[in-house]
Scaffold this motif. Structure first.
Motif, PDB file in Angstrom:
ATOM      1  N   VAL A   2       0.904  -1.204   0.142  1.00  0.00           N
ATOM      2  CA  VAL A   2       0.489   0.321   0.007  1.00  0.00           C
ATOM      3  C   VAL A   2       1.143   1.315  -0.005  1.00  0.00           C
ATOM      4  O   VAL A   2       2.080   0.589   0.843  1.00  0.00           O
ATOM      5  CB  VAL A   2      -0.973  -0.159   1.072  1.00  0.00           C
ATOM      6  CG1 VAL A   2      -1.878   1.355   1.504  1.00  0.00           C
ATOM      7  CG2 VAL A   2      -2.044  -0.681   1.084  1.00  0.00           C
ATOM      8  N   HIS A   3       0.835   2.667  -1.270  1.00  0.00           N
ATOM      9  CA  HIS A   3       1.770   3.340  -0.831  1.00  0.00           C
ATOM     10  C   HIS A   3       0.617   4.252  -0.723  1.00  0.00           C
ATOM     11  O   HIS A   3      -0.846   3.865  -1.905  1.00  0.00           O
ATOM     12  CB  HIS A   3       2.571   3.428  -2.408  1.00  0.00           C
ATOM     13  CG  HIS A   3       3.374   2.795  -2.791  1.00  0.00           C
ATOM     14  ND1 HIS A   3       4.743   2.282  -2.239  1.00  0.00           N
ATOM     15  CD2 HIS A   3       2.964   1.477  -3.629  1.00  0.00           C
ATOM     16  CE1 HIS A   3       4.755   1.239  -2.715  1.00  0.00           C
ATOM     17  NE2 HIS A   3       3.986   0.845  -3.974  1.00  0.00           N
ATOM     18  N   LEU A   4       0.756   5.242   0.175  1.00  0.00           N
ATOM     19  CA  LEU A   4       0.080   6.412  -0.172  1.00  0.00           C
ATOM     20  C   LEU A   4       0.829   7.930  -0.218  1.00  0.00           C
ATOM     21  O   LEU A   4       1.474   7.760  -0.810  1.00  0.00           O
ATOM     22  CB  LEU A   4       0.235   7.027   1.595  1.00  0.00           C
ATOM     23  CG  LEU A   4      -0.562   6.136   2.105  1.00  0.00           C
ATOM     24  CD1 LEU A   4      -0.463   6.596   4.115  1.00  0.00           C
ATOM     25  CD2 LEU A   4      -1.902   5.336   2.518  1.00  0.00           C
ATOM     26  N   ILE A   5       0.197   8.533  -1.618  1.00  0.00           N
ATOM     27  CA  ILE A   5       0.029   9.629  -1.961  1.00  0.00           C
ATOM     28  C   ILE A   5      -1.093  11.018  -1.338  1.00  0.00           C
ATOM     29  O   ILE A   5      -1.816  10.963  -1.596  1.00  0.00           O
ATOM     30  CB  ILE A   5       0.033   9.233  -3.340  1.00  0.00           C
ATOM     31  CG1 ILE A   5       0.683  10.560  -4.899  1.00  0.00           C
ATOM     32  CG2 ILE A   5      -1.415   9.155  -4.127  1.00  0.00           C
ATOM     33  CD1 ILE A   5       0.221  10.080  -5.914  1.00  0.00           C
ATOM     34  N   GLU A   6      -0.184  11.555  -1.556  1.00  0.00           N
ATOM     35  CA  GLU A   6      -0.309  13.206  -1.493  1.00  0.00           C
ATOM     36  C   GLU A   6      -1.481  13.789  -2.465  1.00  0.00           C
ATOM     37  O   GLU A   6      -1.508  13.170  -3.130  1.00  0.00           O
ATOM     38  CB  GLU A   6      -0.001  14.160  -0.815  1.00  0.00           C
ATOM     39  CG  GLU A   6       1.372  14.299   0.273  1.00  0.00           C
ATOM     40  CD  GLU A   6       1.801  15.179   1.107  1.00  0.00           C
ATOM     41  OE1 GLU A   6       1.667  16.208   0.300  1.00  0.00           O
ATOM     42  OE2 GLU A   6       2.103  15.385   1.779  1.00  0.00           O
ATOM     43  N   GLU A   7      -2.694  13.935  -1.756  1.00  0.00           N
ATOM     44  CA  GLU A   7      -3.615  14.158  -2.651  1.00  0.00           C
ATOM     45  C   GLU A   7      -3.493  14.919  -3.923  1.00  0.00           C
ATOM     46  O   GLU A   7      -4.065  15.073  -4.920  1.00  0.00           O
ATOM     47  CB  GLU A   7      -5.302  14.470  -2.108  1.00  0.00           C
ATOM     48  CG  GLU A   7      -6.461  14.285  -2.563  1.00  0.00           C
ATOM     49  CD  GLU A   7      -7.672  14.792  -1.722  1.00  0.00           C
ATOM     50  OE1 GLU A   7      -8.675  15.476  -1.890  1.00  0.00           O
ATOM     51  OE2 GLU A   7      -7.839  13.510  -0.776  1.00  0.00           O
ATOM     52  N   PRO A   8      -2.657  16.321  -3.320  1.00  0.00           N
ATOM     53  CA  PRO A   8      -2.314  17.710  -4.649  1.00  0.00           C
ATOM     54  C   PRO A   8      -1.622  17.066  -5.360  1.00  0.00           C
ATOM     55  O   PRO A   8      -1.710  17.121  -7.404  1.00  0.00           O
ATOM     56  CB  PRO A   8      -1.579  18.517  -3.804  1.00  0.00           C
ATOM     57  CG  PRO A   8      -2.117  18.535  -2.296  1.00  0.00           C
ATOM     58  CD  PRO A   8      -2.367  16.396  -1.840  1.00  0.00           C
ATOM     59  N   VAL A   9      -0.258  16.176  -4.710  1.00  0.00           N
ATOM     60  CA  VAL A   9       0.494  15.877  -6.408  1.00  0.00           C
ATOM     61  C   VAL A   9       0.203  14.403  -6.994  1.00  0.00           C
ATOM     62  O   VAL A   9      -0.189  14.482  -8.450  1.00  0.00           O
ATOM     63  CB  VAL A   9       1.458  14.708  -5.634  1.00  0.00           C
ATOM     64  CG1 VAL A   9       1.904  14.159  -6.644  1.00  0.00           C
ATOM     65  CG2 VAL A   9       2.266  15.829  -4.265  1.00  0.00           C
ATOM     66  N   ALA A  10      -1.945  13.982  -7.011  1.00  0.00           N
ATOM     67  CA  ALA A  10      -1.971  13.086  -7.876  1.00  0.00           C
ATOM     68  C   ALA A  10      -3.121  13.613  -8.262  1.00  0.00           C
ATOM     69  O   ALA A  10      -3.117  13.026 -10.066  1.00  0.00           O
ATOM     70  CB  ALA A  10      -3.661  11.602  -6.189  1.00  0.00           C
ATOM     71  N   ALA A  11      -3.211  15.104  -7.290  1.00  0.00           N
ATOM     72  CA  ALA A  11      -4.886  15.386  -8.582  1.00  0.00           C
ATOM     73  C   ALA A  11      -3.669  15.946  -9.878  1.00  0.00           C
ATOM     74  O   ALA A  11      -4.277  16.227 -10.958  1.00  0.00           O
ATOM     75  CB  ALA A  11      -5.647  16.619  -7.491  1.00  0.00           C
ATOM     76  N   ALA A  12      -2.608  16.476  -9.481  1.00  0.00           N
ATOM     77  CA  ALA A  12      -1.629  16.842 -10.732  1.00  0.00           C
ATOM     78  C   ALA A  12      -1.149  16.088 -11.758  1.00  0.00           C
ATOM     79  O   ALA A  12      -1.322  16.377 -12.837  1.00  0.00           O
ATOM     80  CB  ALA A  12      -0.146  18.039  -9.690  1.00  0.00           C
ATOM     81  N   ILE A  13      -0.791  15.173 -11.022  1.00  0.00           N
ATOM     82  CA  ILE A  13       0.001  14.165 -12.011  1.00  0.00           C
ATOM     83  C   ILE A  13      -1.726  13.847 -12.851  1.00  0.00           C
ATOM     84  O   ILE A  13      -1.620  13.595 -14.602  1.00  0.00           O
ATOM     85  CB  ILE A  13      -0.007  12.868 -11.304  1.00  0.00           C
ATOM     86  CG1 ILE A  13       1.189  12.558 -11.005  1.00  0.00           C
ATOM     87  CG2 ILE A  13      -0.058  11.794 -12.120  1.00  0.00           C
ATOM     88  CD1 ILE A  13       1.390  12.233  -9.773  1.00  0.00           C
ATOM     89  N   GLY A  14      -2.933  13.651 -12.666  1.00  0.00           N
ATOM     90  CA  GLY A  14      -4.626  13.670 -12.797  1.00  0.00           C
ATOM     91  C   GLY A  14      -4.776  15.038 -14.064  1.00  0.00           C
ATOM     92  O   GLY A  14      -5.469  14.406 -15.036  1.00  0.00           O
ATOM     93  N   SER A  15      -4.593  15.554 -13.841  1.00  0.00           N
ATOM     94  CA  SER A  15      -4.704  16.721 -14.606  1.00  0.00           C
ATOM     95  C   SER A  15      -3.503  17.633 -15.733  1.00  0.00           C
ATOM     96  O   SER A  15      -3.153  18.062 -16.267  1.00  0.00           O
ATOM     97  CB  SER A  15      -4.087  18.511 -13.895  1.00  0.00           C
ATOM     98  OG  SER A  15      -5.752  17.766 -12.789  1.00  0.00           O
ATOM     99  N   ASP A  16      -2.509  16.049 -15.682  1.00  0.00           N
ATOM    100  CA  ASP A  16      -1.767  16.168 -17.364  1.00  0.00           C
ATOM    101  C   ASP A  16      -0.348  17.186 -17.065  1.00  0.00           C
ATOM    102  O   ASP A  16       0.053  17.782 -17.585  1.00  0.00           O
ATOM    103  CB  ASP A  16      -2.311  16.447 -18.908  1.00  0.00           C
ATOM    104  CG  ASP A  16      -3.440  15.213 -18.902  1.00  0.00           C
ATOM    105  OD1 ASP A  16      -2.916  14.029 -18.731  1.00  0.00           O
ATOM    106  OD2 ASP A  16      -4.057  15.666 -19.529  1.00  0.00           O
ATOM    107  N   LEU A  17      -0.158  18.107 -15.715  1.00  0.00           N
ATOM    108  CA  LEU A  17       0.505  18.638 -15.544  1.00  0.00           C
ATOM    109  C   LEU A  17       1.868  17.895 -15.187  1.00  0.00           C
ATOM    110  O   LEU A  17       2.333  16.931 -15.051  1.00  0.00           O
ATOM    111  CB  LEU A  17       0.240  19.559 -14.481  1.00  0.00           C
ATOM    112  CG  LEU A  17      -1.020  20.123 -13.960  1.00  0.00           C
ATOM    113  CD1 LEU A  17      -1.180  20.596 -12.443  1.00  0.00           C
ATOM    114  CD2 LEU A  17      -0.674  21.185 -15.135  1.00  0.00           C
ATOM    115  N   PRO A  18       3.170  19.321 -15.469  1.00  0.00           N
ATOM    116  CA  PRO A  18       4.506  18.778 -15.464  1.00  0.00           C
ATOM    117  C   PRO A  18       5.352  17.883 -14.657  1.00  0.00           C
ATOM    118  O   PRO A  18       6.144  18.654 -14.223  1.00  0.00           O
ATOM    119  CB  PRO A  18       5.044  19.125 -16.476  1.00  0.00           C
ATOM    120  CG  PRO A  18       4.650  20.489 -16.481  1.00  0.00           C
ATOM    121  CD  PRO A  18       3.144  20.401 -16.328  1.00  0.00           C
TER     122      PRO A  18
END
Length: 335
Positions: free
Chosen positions: A129-145
């Motif tokens: 189980v890996h935890l990732i911070e929500e803002p990072v996940a949202a940025a990756i999912g929004s195609d941001l570099p």
């Protein structure tokens, strides 16, 4: 069949989304569980349970086990995850034997809250189980570099929390989380109608009002909507007409709290990255991004360009799924 599934879970206050590497988003259901209070068994999960809100007999209680983006009821969340993952294995045709799971957590959550999320997923039998911070996940999912040395500003307005993060080189540079989101706005609409009309309405009605005629704090052509509720004096059902200006007044406090959080985060941004923000602007994700006039209002208030993510409701889930590839890199950045 995959012997070892890799899945990403957006464990949201309002919705749970599950992303698999092979099929993308395979499940998007409300985070609601209906429990039989006598036997303590789960009666329904997700959409079925949400349909029951406010309409169940006494022994069946619909519960939202996640509050403000974190686990409020550990046992019920673990049961809900089990049911959700069972559904996923049916829908996606994946073997859920010892999956590798990435789950996102609100950036403001404590180590105890993170441990609870980790344990709830682990109890299902996940291999890792890996935890990732929500803002990072949202940025990756929004195609941001996210892994480039530029400032990516993400504003994720969810059901329980609103997160503002500045991300550069795959890590969070500055971050703020406020426990205000769509649920709080629904509650403010309920309280407003109760106070001004003496009428009690339910959560689902309030959510419909927000979606149909809710506006951010901008000038607009006024809309109106008929809603039904229970008159608190006579106890009988009554219909009233409410306008979009009244809804604006009702949710003003929440919107201002979100704006204040964005401002504080931007003020704490290193000067080197501030130039990037002026060029690239801010990206909105989460259900709150869909509130009418939100983009224009924020752009006027913070004087930088504001963009809406391609898939605001699914950005975090897509990001958690894609993060499976990047997880090692991200964890190094987090250290």
């Amino acid at each position: 069949m995959f012997s070892n599934a890799e899945i990403g879970i957006d464990l949201g206050t309002a919705n749970i989304l599950v992303y698999t590497k092979s099929k993308g988003i395979v499940l998007n259901e409300p985070s609601v569980v209906a429990i039989d209070m006598e036997s303590k068994n789960v009666v329904a999960v997700g959409s079925e349970a949400k349909e029951m809100v406010g309409k169940t007999p006494q022994n069946i209680v619909p519960i939202r086990p996640l509050k403000d983006g974190v686990i409020a009821d550990y046992d019920v969340t673990a049961q809900m995850l089990k049911e959700i993952l069972k559904k996923v294995s049916k829908v996606a045709g994946l073997s859920m034997r010892k999956p590798t799971v990435v789950v996102c957590t609100p950036s403001g959550s404590t180590s105890v809250e993170r441990r609870a999320i980790h344990n709830a997923v682990k109890s299902y039998g996940a291999k890792e189980v890996h935890l990732i911070e929500e803002p990072v996940a949202a940025a990756i999912g929004s195609d941001l570099p996210v892994d480039e040395p530029v400032a990516n500003v993400i504003v994720d307005i969810g059901g329980g929390t609103s997160e503002v993060g500045i991300i550069s080189f795959g890590g969070v540079v500055s971050c703020r989380s406020v426990r205000t989101g769509g649920d709080k706005m629904d509650d403010e609409i309920i309280q407003y109608i109760r106070k001004h009309y003496n009428i009690l309405i339910g959560e689902r009605t309030a959510e419909n009002v927000k979606m149909e005629i809710g506006y951010a704090l901008i000038d607009h052509d006024e809309l109106s909507m008929d809603i039904r509720g229970r008159d608190m004096v006579t106890g009988l059902p009554r219909t009233i007409t409410i306008t979009s200006t009244e809804v604006q007044d009702a949710i003003r406090e929440s919107l201002e709290a979100i704006l204040e959080t964005i401002r504080t985060t931007l003020e704490n941004c290193p000067p080197e990255l501030s130039g990037d923000i002026v060029d690239h602007g801010v990206t909105l994700t989460g259900g709150g991004a869909l509130l009418k006039g939100m983009q224009k209002w924020l752009a006027d208030e913070i004087s930088v360009p504001v963009h809406i993510a391609p898939n605001p409701l699914e950005s975090v889930a897509i990001g958690t799924g894609r993060a499976l590839k990047m997880i090692n890199k991200l964890q190094k950045a987090a250290k």
